[in-house]
Structures are given as C-alpha cells and as structure tokens.
Design a protein around this motif. Structure first.
Motif, PDB file in Angstrom:
ATOM      1  N   PHE A 185     -11.331  -0.028 -16.972  1.00 14.54           N
ATOM      2  CA  PHE A 185     -11.286  -0.706 -15.669  1.00 14.54           C
ATOM      3  C   PHE A 185     -10.543   0.137 -14.640  1.00 14.54           C
ATOM      4  N   ILE A 186      -9.407   0.709 -15.069  1.00 13.64           N
ATOM      5  CA  ILE A 186      -8.603   1.469 -14.099  1.00 13.64           C
ATOM      6  C   ILE A 186      -9.401   2.656 -13.578  1.00 13.64           C
ATOM      7  N   VAL A 187     -10.023   3.417 -14.503  1.00 15.57           N
ATOM      8  CA  VAL A 187     -10.768   4.603 -14.072  1.00 15.57           C
ATOM      9  C   VAL A 187     -11.966   4.179 -13.217  1.00 15.57           C
ATOM     10  N   THR A 188     -12.647   3.103 -13.618  1.00 14.21           N
ATOM     11  CA  THR A 188     -13.781   2.630 -12.826  1.00 14.21           C
ATOM     12  C   THR A 188     -13.335   2.313 -11.407  1.00 14.21           C
ATOM     13  N   ILE A 189     -12.226   1.602 -11.288  1.00 14.69           N
ATOM     14  CA  ILE A 189     -11.773   1.177  -9.960  1.00 14.69           C
ATOM     15  C   ILE A 189     -11.303   2.375  -9.145  1.00 14.69           C
ATOM     16  N   LEU A 190     -10.642   3.341  -9.790  1.00 12.71           N
ATOM     17  CA  LEU A 190     -10.130   4.481  -9.030  1.00 12.71           C
ATOM     18  C   LEU A 190     -11.234   5.476  -8.673  1.00 12.71           C
ATOM     19  N   LYS A 191     -12.245   5.581  -9.533  1.00  7.82           N
ATOM     20  CA  LYS A 191     -13.195   6.689  -9.333  1.00  7.82           C
ATOM     21  C   LYS A 191     -14.604   6.266  -8.900  1.00  7.82           C
ATOM     22  N   LEU A 192     -14.990   5.043  -9.132  1.00 13.08           N
ATOM     23  CA  LEU A 192     -16.417   4.728  -8.958  1.00 13.08           C
ATOM     24  C   LEU A 192     -16.721   3.792  -7.797  1.00 13.08           C
ATOM     25  N   ARG A 193     -15.785   3.629  -6.879  1.00 13.27           N
ATOM     26  CA  ARG A 193     -16.082   2.799  -5.716  1.00 13.27           C
ATOM     27  C   ARG A 193     -17.153   3.478  -4.857  1.00 13.27           C
ATOM     28  N   THR A 199     -19.519   8.470  -4.723  1.00  9.14           N
ATOM     29  CA  THR A 199     -18.380   7.562  -4.749  1.00  9.14           C
ATOM     30  C   THR A 199     -17.440   7.863  -3.605  1.00  9.14           C
ATOM     31  N   GLU A 200     -16.631   6.844  -3.309  1.00  8.02           N
ATOM     32  CA  GLU A 200     -15.637   6.980  -2.242  1.00  8.02           C
ATOM     33  C   GLU A 200     -14.637   8.073  -2.596  1.00  8.02           C
ATOM     34  N   ASP A 201     -14.202   8.074  -3.843  1.00 11.51           N
ATOM     35  CA  ASP A 201     -13.138   8.969  -4.256  1.00 11.51           C
ATOM     36  C   ASP A 201     -13.740  10.135  -5.032  1.00 11.51           C
ATOM     37  N   LEU A 233     -17.902  -3.158  -6.759  1.00  9.17           N
ATOM     38  CA  LEU A 233     -17.552  -1.831  -6.262  1.00  9.17           C
ATOM     39  C   LEU A 233     -18.784  -1.070  -5.798  1.00  9.17           C
ATOM     40  N   GLY A 234     -19.974  -1.602  -6.057  1.00 12.14           N
ATOM     41  CA  GLY A 234     -21.192  -0.873  -5.733  1.00 12.14           C
ATOM     42  C   GLY A 234     -21.439   0.271  -6.695  1.00 12.14           C
ATOM     43  N   ALA A 235     -20.964   0.135  -7.943  1.00 14.21           N
ATOM     44  CA  ALA A 235     -21.142   1.192  -8.939  1.00 14.21           C
ATOM     45  C   ALA A 235     -22.324   0.857  -9.842  1.00 14.21           C
ATOM     46  N   THR A 236     -22.789   1.855 -10.597  1.00 16.33           N
ATOM     47  CA  THR A 236     -23.921   1.599 -11.487  1.00 16.33           C
ATOM     48  C   THR A 236     -23.474   1.107 -12.850  1.00 16.33           C
ATOM     49  N   ASP A 237     -22.264   1.426 -13.250  1.00 15.21           N
ATOM     50  CA  ASP A 237     -21.765   0.983 -14.550  1.00 15.21           C
ATOM     51  C   ASP A 237     -20.264   1.227 -14.581  1.00 15.21           C
ATOM     52  N   MET A 238     -19.656   0.948 -15.740  1.00 17.58           N
ATOM     53  CA  MET A 238     -18.246   1.271 -15.916  1.00 17.58           C
ATOM     54  C   MET A 238     -18.100   2.782 -16.069  1.00 17.58           C
ATOM     55  N   PRO A 255     -19.208   4.803  -1.606  1.00 19.23           N
ATOM     56  CA  PRO A 255     -18.679   5.402  -0.378  1.00 19.23           C
ATOM     57  C   PRO A 255     -18.396   4.312   0.657  1.00 19.23           C
ATOM     58  N   GLY A 256     -17.238   4.386   1.285  1.00 19.17           N
ATOM     59  CA  GLY A 256     -16.848   3.390   2.271  1.00 19.17           C
ATOM     60  C   GLY A 256     -15.896   2.369   1.712  1.00 19.17           C
ATOM     61  N   MET A 257     -15.953   2.148   0.383  1.00 19.20           N
ATOM     62  CA  MET A 257     -15.063   1.145  -0.180  1.00 19.20           C
ATOM     63  C   MET A 257     -13.728   1.783  -0.549  1.00 19.20           C
ATOM     64  N   THR A 258     -12.820   1.804   0.422  1.00 21.87           N
ATOM     65  CA  THR A 258     -11.486   2.323   0.160  1.00 21.87           C
ATOM     66  C   THR A 258     -10.733   1.286  -0.663  1.00 21.87           C
ATOM     67  N   MET A 259      -9.556   1.663  -1.175  1.00 20.13           N
ATOM     68  CA  MET A 259      -8.779   0.708  -1.975  1.00 20.13           C
ATOM     69  C   MET A 259      -8.505  -0.556  -1.169  1.00 20.13           C
ATOM     70  N   MET A 260      -8.178  -0.408   0.112  1.00 22.33           N
ATOM     71  CA  MET A 260      -7.830  -1.581   0.907  1.00 22.33           C
ATOM     72  C   MET A 260      -9.072  -2.334   1.411  1.00 22.33           C
ATOM     73  N   ARG A 261     -10.250  -1.926   0.970  1.00 26.43           N
ATOM     74  CA  ARG A 261     -11.442  -2.730   1.243  1.00 26.43           C
ATOM     75  C   ARG A 261     -12.013  -3.299  -0.045  1.00 26.43           C
ATOM     76  N   MET A 262     -11.252  -3.161  -1.117  1.00 25.79           N
ATOM     77  CA  MET A 262     -11.740  -3.662  -2.387  1.00 25.79           C
ATOM     78  C   MET A 262     -11.653  -5.178  -2.421  1.00 25.79           C
ATOM     79  N   PRO A 263     -12.647  -5.861  -3.006  1.00 25.47           N
ATOM     80  CA  PRO A 263     -12.516  -7.309  -3.159  1.00 25.47           C
ATOM     81  C   PRO A 263     -11.248  -7.652  -3.951  1.00 25.47           C
ATOM     82  N   LEU A 264     -10.657  -8.804  -3.636  1.00 22.70           N
ATOM     83  CA  LEU A 264      -9.371  -9.153  -4.246  1.00 22.70           C
ATOM     84  C   LEU A 264      -9.477  -9.291  -5.764  1.00 22.70           C
TER      85      LEU A 264
END
Lengths: 204, 562, 288
Positions: B186-194, A19-21, B108-113, B196-205
């Motif tokens: 959702f919050i933990v998924t978005i903060l932790k499971l992006r 992951t990124e983070d 996010l390119g993650a495998t799951d929540m 590699p390369g997908m920074t917060m400011m590259r996240m889809p809207l």
C-alpha cells in the motif's frame, strides 16, 4: 439512478501509464527499504528485550559467564564487514557491464556470508550455556544470535541464486534491481550485526 | 446508461460468454488483479466474521444469566479467546485489506498495486494462517484459552501445556507477515503510482488513512512477531524470557504486545475513518470540511498512537501511569478534530439518507461513545476502577463493532455496486441498520454499565443475580447484531445476481473509482479525467465548482510546500 | 403532503429532545452504576469520575445533536438537484475546535494526575500490613504471626462444571491505613475490590503493594449470590485460567475493636495449630 458522465476520453486528462511521482527510489528499492524498516523493528524489539532483561537481573551476565572469547566474533565481524564491500562491488560490476567483477564479487560475498555462518555455529556450539540455562541470559543471547544467523542464511541463499543467474547470463546494466535490493538487504544484515556484536559481546 | 463506451470485456466477462468452470477457478486461484484479490479478501473476511460471530453468540449465551452451565470454564476460555483473535486478525484486518485493495488503486488512477504478486501472496497467507489458528480446536488440549493477548506466565508451557497456543502463535505470525507485506504494498502504491496530477495533498482521504495505517502496521507488527517468537521459544525450546521463576520478565511481554496492540487499534480504525471521510462528503454533496485538518489529524493520531501502549498496563504497577495518561488523553484532540470536521461537512449540505450514509452517521454517533469512554479509561485514575471489567469490553466493542463494523457496512453498501455492477437493496439495508443500531447499543451499553458496577471481564460465569437483567439485555442485543449481519449477507448474495444495475456512478460521487465502468475492466481505466483536486470526478461533472476546487487545492499545495 | 416549515421545526425539536433524553437516561444509568466508594482514596476517584461525567455528558449531548441534527436539518428534498454551497473549511473554526478539546484534555489530565498520585501515595509505616496471595484459583490472606485466611478452589461436579465457590473472607478494620502486599507464585492475577474503585495486578516476581483506608464498615451490605451479607465483593480481574470466574473473595470492614477481637481469636487458633504442628514435625511455623 445512474448519472450521465461526460465522455472522459475527449477530455484533456492525464495519460494512462504515467505517474505523478517519477523520481526518487524505484518501486523495488522502496519496497526493500520498507521491508528493512520492518526488520529493524524486529531486531530493535529483540535488542530492547536484551537490555530490559539485563536491567531486571543481577548479576548480568550471570555467574560463571563473566568472560566471552572475543577473537572469533571479531574475525567474523571483519568478514561480514568485508562482504558488504564485495556486495557493493557486485552492483558496480553489473552497472558497468563487467560480468566478471559482478559474478566474482557476488560469489565472494556469498562465500564470506557462508563462512560467517559456519564460524558463528562453531562459536555458538563452543559456548557452555544454552537457551534454558542461566535464566533469561541464554535465552536472549541465542535468540538474537539465531535470528541474525537466519537472516544471514536468507541473504546467502538469495546471493547463491543470483550468482548462478549471473553466471548463465542473467541481469544487465539496465536490469539489476534484484541485485541492488539484495545488496541493500545485505548492508542491513551487516549493520544489525554491529549492534548485535556490541550488545552480546562488548556491552553485555 | 453511462456514456462511457461499453467495453468488449464487460460483455464477455458479464453475461454472454461463460468461461468453463475450471478456467474460472484457476483464474481466481492465480490472479494478481487487485480487484479480484480484494474480492477474495472480502469473502474470506465475511466467512471468518461468521465464525467469530458464532463464537460471540456462544459467549453471550453462556453469560445470559448467573451460574449458567452452557459451556465449562475451559471451553468458554477457548471460545472467548478465539472470538477475539478471529475478529481482529481474520475479520477486520482482511476486511480492511479488502476495501483498501479494491479502492486505493482505483482512487489513485492506477492500474494495479505496486507489487501484484506480493499482493496475491499476502492474500493467500490469510486463509493459511486462519486455518492454522483455528486448527487449535482439533489438537490435544484444545484451542488457545489464554485471552487474545496470550499473556505469560498463563500462556507458557507450564500453565498452557497443549498445542493450542503454539498453533495460534504460528498462525498469528503468518497473518502478521501477510499484513506487513500488504502494508508495504500500500505504501509503495500510494507513493509511486498516483496518476499525473494527483499530488499527495489531492489524494482522497481514504487513501491518506490507508497510508498512515500501513505505516503503523510496518512499524508495529514486526514487534509483535518478535514477541511471539520469544514466547514460542519459551514454550518449545525451554527458554526463560517471560518466566519470573528464572529471571524472565512477564511485564516485558506486555510491553511488547501492547507496543503492537495499541497501534493495532488505529490500524483497524483509521481506514474506517477514511471510509466515513469518503461517504459523508459524497452524500452531503459538499467537499470534506477542512481537508488539511483531516490529513494532519490522521498523521497525529498515527504518531500519538505509538506512544500510548502502556495505558493497557495501568494496573500492572510497573509503569509510569501519569506519562501514559497524558499521551493517551492527547489523542482525543485530533480525534475530536475529525469528529467536528465530519459534522461540519454535513452542515448546510444536502444530505441524501442512503443506507451507506446511515451507516456513516451510525459510525459517528457510536464512535462518539467509544471515544468518550476512552477518555475515562485513558485518564489513568478512573482506569484503576474499570480496568479489566466489562466497561473495557463495552468500550472497545463500541469502537470496533458499533463504529468500525458500521463503517465496514457503509463501505459495502457504497462500493458493492462498483465491485459487482449491482446495487444492494436499500430498504433491507435500512431495516438492517435499525436492527444493528438497536443491537449494538443494547449489547455494549449494558456491558459498560455492568463494568462500572464491577463485573470483571473474561469470566465464564458470575454469581451476582443483580447482574442478570443487564446481561440478558446484552445477550439479546448480540443476537440482534447477528440477525443484522445475516440480513447483510443475504442482501449481498441476492443482489449479486438480481440487484438493480448500478451504472458507472450511482452515488454521484467524487473520486476516480466512479469514473470507470462497474465493475471496472482488468486495466481499470480507458481514460482519466484531469485531476486538479481531491474530487476529480466532481470537478468533471460541475466545471464551475471544479474551478473553485482547483483553486483551493492549489492554495493547499502552496501552503504545504513550506 | 408537505408540512409547513414550523411543523418541520417542531418535529425536528421533538426528535432532538427524544434523542437527547434517551442519551441522558443511558448515561445517567451508567453514572449511578458506580459502587459507592468505601475508602478515602475511592472518594476522590468518585468525585473526579462525576466531574468527568458532567463534562462528558455536555460534550456527548452537544455532539450527538450535531451528528443527528445536521443531516436531518439539511437533508436533500426530493427533486432538489442544486448543489449546496461548496465550503472547503474555515481556519478560525478549525483552530477553535482544536483548542477547546486541548484545553479540556489538559484540565482533565491535571485533575486525573492529582488522583493518580493520591491513590498511589503510601505512608512509610502503614497501620497494618496484609499479604494477599493469589494462586490458581483462590485467594489467601496472611496477617502475619501465622494468622491466615485460606481460600479453597471451587469444587467441580461430575460433568466438569465448577460449582459455586465459597469466597474467603478478608476482614479489615475501618479507619486504619492498610497496606496490601500482593504476591503470586504462578500466573498474573488482579486484586479487585469494586467498592475501593481500585485494583492492582498480582504479578509473579514483582512486589506490588497499595494502601487504602476504609471509611465505612460493610455491615449494611446485602447478600449477592455467593457473597454473603455484611461484606463487600472482591474478585480476580485478570484472566488466570479455567476457574478465573470462581476466584472470588469478600471483604468485611469492621470497627477496630471488632477487628482486634477477631484477630485475637484467629491468633489463638493459629497458635493452637502451630503448637500442634511443632510438636509433630518441629516446623518453624511459630517463628514466622
């Protein structure tokens, strides 16, 4: 109307399963923190309601309830604060692979929590008002006390399970996140108690 | 055909090999796969949409003409209350959970929540809470008949003695727990499971909007739960929180309810704005105009949304009208920014008029009406005349039906191919769009005009024959919306088996969910493309423009670092 | 068949005008819908409403033209697979369209603030006080000295449906500053007279009051269903239970002379019944 994609496998894309983070809180702890945040909002609503009801009612506390016995609540406060320290000892124990310290501290925490509950029930029963008496005072007093007690009970049950699991060999220095989450939650229950104690018994 | 490899699972799960029926059922009952949970959320939500829609039809039938005697006052109040509760808590909230569950991990390119088991729990609480809530129709005294904000004293044990309110409160508490857990996920998924390369400011809207929505839910839902708990204790344990005769304060309840209730509007709307922010760039074939502005506007709406609750209480005589009018009006600014950015995204694009895009444009044009009427209401002064009239009803239905439901439709036409591998019928979709567009505007514009004329809301009938025509228009419009929804459901049922095969990337889209098969395998991706901007798949397909994207995103990243 | 560029432009204009006309028509329809204000306070509100309306109309038409016009003007032609220019944003433009709404909103707030203060303003001593009592599900009006107008709940037919209510009539003088004191002993109601462009909730346990000055009489008002001729409509605006829809009243605004005559008549009536009651039960009605 399907479009042809270049074969993604041949590209220099990021590896799967990473992951990124990677830094910061672990996922379970972050989840716990967010859960605690929602609980803080829950108790903030109850405590806020206390102060709103206090502001619209005069006199507050109602006549006949001018004094509350502070001795037992103070002892209970001390017990709960102590249990936060022993809870921390449990994390220290499992992190350093000292199972004796881990299980003993957890059991102590659980015991202090249970004693707190018994003491609080004793205190609540001895009070000569209830949900419906003395207008909204009894309502908000017992609601806050009751919801806090339910949270303590939740922690006690959780620790009872973990103590048992620890005694039969559960958890290890590399696998103690559930304990840590429980302990963070326990700290929250303690801190809320301080606000509850000051609101219900000191500020009034 | 797509050139990504055909995976064995697709062939096995798709056509050739059929699982025994019992195994399939068991598989769905015990799944923790975010895609299957999303589909279960979706189906549940559509079922409850049918229930809530039937209630809406009953309400509009009763109001078709003055003095109508289709339902008596008590029945009407029950149906009207349950219509609102079902639509808000059992249709829109699970629908947002459905879209979010399906799309967020994939984008996010993650495998799951983050917490798959908690995710399953969140879902199963929805039918439980829903059935509990609707069971009110079976208990003595009928379902809750006190309006969806369940205001005391009307909802206390003296004036609403039946069990309807009790089961509604219990059901809502369960649904609140479901959403809180889901939001934490959702919050933990978005903060932790992006990936590699997908920074917060590259996240889809869309992910950004889900993120802010989830923060709002974690912040505001426990407040509602506390309020409901207090009301329940009032009703069942003889407490006096909201009983004015015994030192309680009914206005306190309204503060608690709206402290949740207003953020709730944004909890429902932000994800839909996110959907539209995905659709418009894809079908305009341009990047979102002002990505950073979109992100900051979303954050600003979320932050301001927590400071405006009392504009629902302007006429209670117990609040500072000016303060809440000021904060309420301020929300128009970030909302306006989003509106302008959406239109600017289409400027000089090459817009494809697909059904999904049509629904996105429908969202814009009708959300504009909901937004403008919102400014009238939020101003405080005009609100004194139109508060608690059909103007308010028209306003929030413009926001929640004409805008949010259109966004849901757009999302379904856009992502259905990813979920099932088959496209929905575009022609049926366009006819459905026309019917619904005419229907919503008839229904809710008529209501707004009625409200300005002075027709109060939540009345079982009215005795002013001059209001008949507009009410009839509104009722016919409501039936048209129902017809449109029926077409949508039939379209999905048919397309699921017979729709044209979609392929991996039917819309020539930008984000990662289209960089895998339709439907994706259990583990989502075999491989990910490099992520250098918020449009990794676009960059892959258009290397020259992709380099531009990467430069733009790097600059944004740099600016964000300050 | 391909149309020429000018034909396309004409078609586009025609469509834009069509959308615009429909929009304007709808907006104007709801604009003219606002009841003519019958009070001083309401007149200010109505003026503000019209100002906001014009601003809203301009914004509405402008943005709708963009919403429908841009995707029509820049639609993808068949066979065109080129990408359009990939513009990522424009800081100046974004600043401008943040600033302009901010200015509009601040202006609106300033205007609205004045009105909020005006409708909430109170004279220390009003010309007349009337107590409004809301109860499930009828209004009563108390003029003091035992003079009351008492509303009755709507009756029900054998099938349980409410019959048409008979709205009680609130009589007030024109040109005088009247304070309505709102009181409820059961649930929350809302005292709403559409012609005043104002309403206030009737909250149990809370002293809500507001003042209005009617600027015209209600004699030219036509009858509307259960509302008889010569009176403004009034209703309960907050859901208050089964017969919320039947909780209506009407407001007759008359000249001060007519009002005094009416009040004297009611007073005599009240004295008679109070006298009767006093002899029978020695109540304190007369002293109230």
């Amino acid at each position: 109307m399907t479009t042809t994609l270049p074969a993604i496998k041949d590209l220099d894309g990021p590896p799967l399963g990473q992951t990124e983070d990677a830094g910061g809180l672990s996922m379970p702890l972050m989840g716990t923190v967010l859960f605690i945040a929602s609980e803080i909002m829950f108790f903030a609503t109850l405590l806020g309601s206390y102060y709103v009801l206090r502001s619209v009612n005069n006199p507050w506390p109602p006549e006949g309830l001018e004094t509350l016995d502070l001795v037992l609540p103070l002892i209970l406060t001390m017990m709960l604060l102590t249990s936060s320290i022993t809870a921390h000892g449990a994390v220290w124990g499992i992190r350093n692979n000292n199972r004796t310290v881990f299980v003993t501290s957890l059991a102590l925490t659980l015991l202090l929590g249970a004693m707190f509950l018994v003491g609080e029930i004793f205190d609540a029963v001895s009070l000569d008002f209830d949900f419906g008496s003395h207008g909204a005072y009894g309502s908000i007093f017992f609601t806050i006390l009751g919801f806090h007690a339910l949270h303590v009970l939740g922690g006690v049950i959780f620790f009872a399970y973990q103590t048992f699991a620890g005694m039969v060999g559960g958890f290890s220095p590399r696998n103690y996140q559930a304990v840590e989450c429980g302990v963070w939650y326990w700290h929250f229950v303690d801190v809320v108690w301080i606000f509850v104690f000051f609101t219900l018994y000191v500020v009034r | 055909m797509a050139t990504t490899e055909v995976r064995p699972e697709v062939a096995v799960g798709g056509v050739e090999v059929r699982q025994p029926y019992r195994a399939t059922v068991l598989d769905w009952l015990t799944t923790t796969d975010h895609k299957k949970i999303a589909i279960m959320y979706f189906v549940t939500s559509v079922v409850f949409l049918c229930v809530g829609g039937t209630f809406a039809g009953l309400v509009r039938t009763q109001l078709m003409q003055s003095g109508e005697r289709f339902m008596d006052g008590d029945t009407y109040n029950q149906v009207m209350t349950m219509h609102a509760l079902v639509m808000v808590f059992l249709f829109l909230m699970p629908m947002i959970a459905a879209i979010g569950n399906y799309v967020v991990p994939l984008q996010l390119g993650a495998t799951d929540m983050a917490f798959p088991k908690v995710n399953a729990l969140s879902f199963w609480l929805v039918p439980l809470g829903g059935i509990l809530m609707l069971s009110g129709f079976l208990v003595k005294g009928g379902a809750a008949s006190v309006g969806w904000y369940i205001n005391p004293p009307l909802s206390n044990s003296q004036f609403a003695p039946g069990n309807g309110v009790n089961v509604a409160l219990a059901g809502l508490a369960i649904l609140g727990a479901s959403t809180t857990l889901g939001s934490i996920n959702f919050i933990v998924t978005i903060l932790k499971l992006r990936a590699p390369g997908m920074t917060m400011m590259r996240m889809p809207l869309f992910c950004w909007n889900m993120f802010v929505t989830s923060l709002l839910a974690v912040f505001s839902l426990p407040v509602l739960t506390a309020g409901f708990a207090m009301l329940w204790i009032d009703r069942n344990l003889g407490a006096n929180f909201f009983n004015p005769q015994a030192g309680g304060d009914p206005i306190l309840y309204q503060h608690i309810f709206w402290f949740f209730g207003h953020p709730e509007v944004y909890i429902l709307l932000l994800p839909i704005m996110g959907v539209v922010s995905e659709l418009i760039p894809v079908f305009s074939r341009k990047p979102a105009f002002g990505y950073k502005a979109f992100v900051f506007a979303t954050l600003a709406i979320g932050a301001l949304g927590t400071m405006v609750w009392a504009h629902h209480m302007f006429t209670t005589g117990a609040i500072n009208v000016s303060f809440f009018a000021a904060t309420s009006l301020l929300i128009a600014v970030p909302t306006g920014v989003k509106m302008f950015s959406w239109t600017a995204t289409m400027w000089r694009g090459k817009v494809k008029w697909t059904t999904a895009m049509l629904f996105a444009i429908g969202f814009l044009s009708q959300f504009l009406i909901g937004g403008i009427t919102g400014v009238f209401l939020g101003s405080g002064s005009i609100d004194f005349s139109v508060h608690d009239t059909y103007y308010v009803v028209g306003h929030f239905h413009y926001v929640l039906v004409a805008a949010a439901l259109f966004g849901v439709m757009g999302a379904s036409y856009y992502w259905f191919p990813k979920m099932t591998g088959r496209l929905l019928n575009e022609k049926v979709g366009k006819v459905q769009w026309v019917i619904m567009f005419v229907g919503t505007n008839m229904t809710f514009m008529a209501q707004q005009i009625l409200g300005i004329k002075g027709m109060p809301r939540r009345i079982e009938t009215y005795y002013v024959p001059a209001w008949n025509t507009l009410n009839l228009v509104s009722t016919i419009g409501a039936y048209l919306i129902g017809l449109g929804l029926l077409m949508w459901i039939i379209n999905m049922l048919v397309a699921r088996k017979r729709g044209p095969i979609a392929g991996d990337d039917p819309w020539d889209a930008n984000t990662l969910e289209w960089a895998t098969t339709s439907p994706p395998p259990y583990y989502n991706f075999d491989a990910l493309p490099p992520i250098r901007s918020e449009r990794p798949l676009f960059d892959l397909k258009h290397p020259a423009e992709g380099a531009e994207d990467a430069a733009e995103s790097a600059e944004r990243e740099h600016a964000g670092a300050h | 068949m391909r149309r020429t560029a000018s034909e396309r432009l004409a078609a586009r204009r025609k469509f834009g005008m069509l959308v615009g006309t429909i929009g304007v028509a709808l907006l104007l329809a709801s604009c003219t819908g606002q009841p003519e204000p019958a009070t001083q306070q309401g007149e200010g509100m109505h003026r503000l409403y019209l100002v906001m309306w014009i601003i809203a109309l301009v914004l509405f038409v402008g943005v709708e033209i963009a919403i429908w016009g841009f995707p029509l003007a820049f639609r993808r032609r068949r066979g065109d697979n080129e990408l359009p220019a990939q513009s990522h944003g424009n800081n100046v433009l974004e600043f401008v369209w943040t600033a302009i709404p901010a200015v509009i909103v601040i202006t609106l707030f300033a205007l609205s603030w004045q009105q909020i203060n005006k409708v909430q303003a109170k004279e220390p001593v009003p010309d007349r006080e009337i107590k409004v009592i809301g109860k499930q599900w009828a209004w009563s009006f108390d003029y003091g000295n035992g003079v009351t107008v008492v509303g009755e709940n709507a009756t029900k037919n054998s099938a349980g449906f409410a019959n048409e209510p008979v709205p009680p009539r609130l009589v007030v003088p024109v040109g005088q500053n009247i304070e309505f004191k709102l009181q409820s002993d059961d649930v929350i109601h809302s005292f709403y007279i559409p012609a005043t462009l104002y309403k206030l909730d009737v909250v149990p346990g809370q002293q809500n009051a507001f003042q209005v000055t009617f600027t015209k009489t209600s004699e030219d008002q036509p009858a509307h269903g259960v509302y008889s001729a010569g009176a403004f409509q009034g209703a309960c605006a907050e859901l208050c239970g089964t017969q919320h829809a039947q909780m209506l009243f009407e407001v007759e605004v008359v000249s001060p002379e007519q009002f005094d005559t009416w009040l004297r008549g009611k007073q005599a009536e009240a004295n008679r019944s109070a006298g009767g009651a006093a002899t029978a039960t020695t109540t304190t009605a007369a002293s109230q």
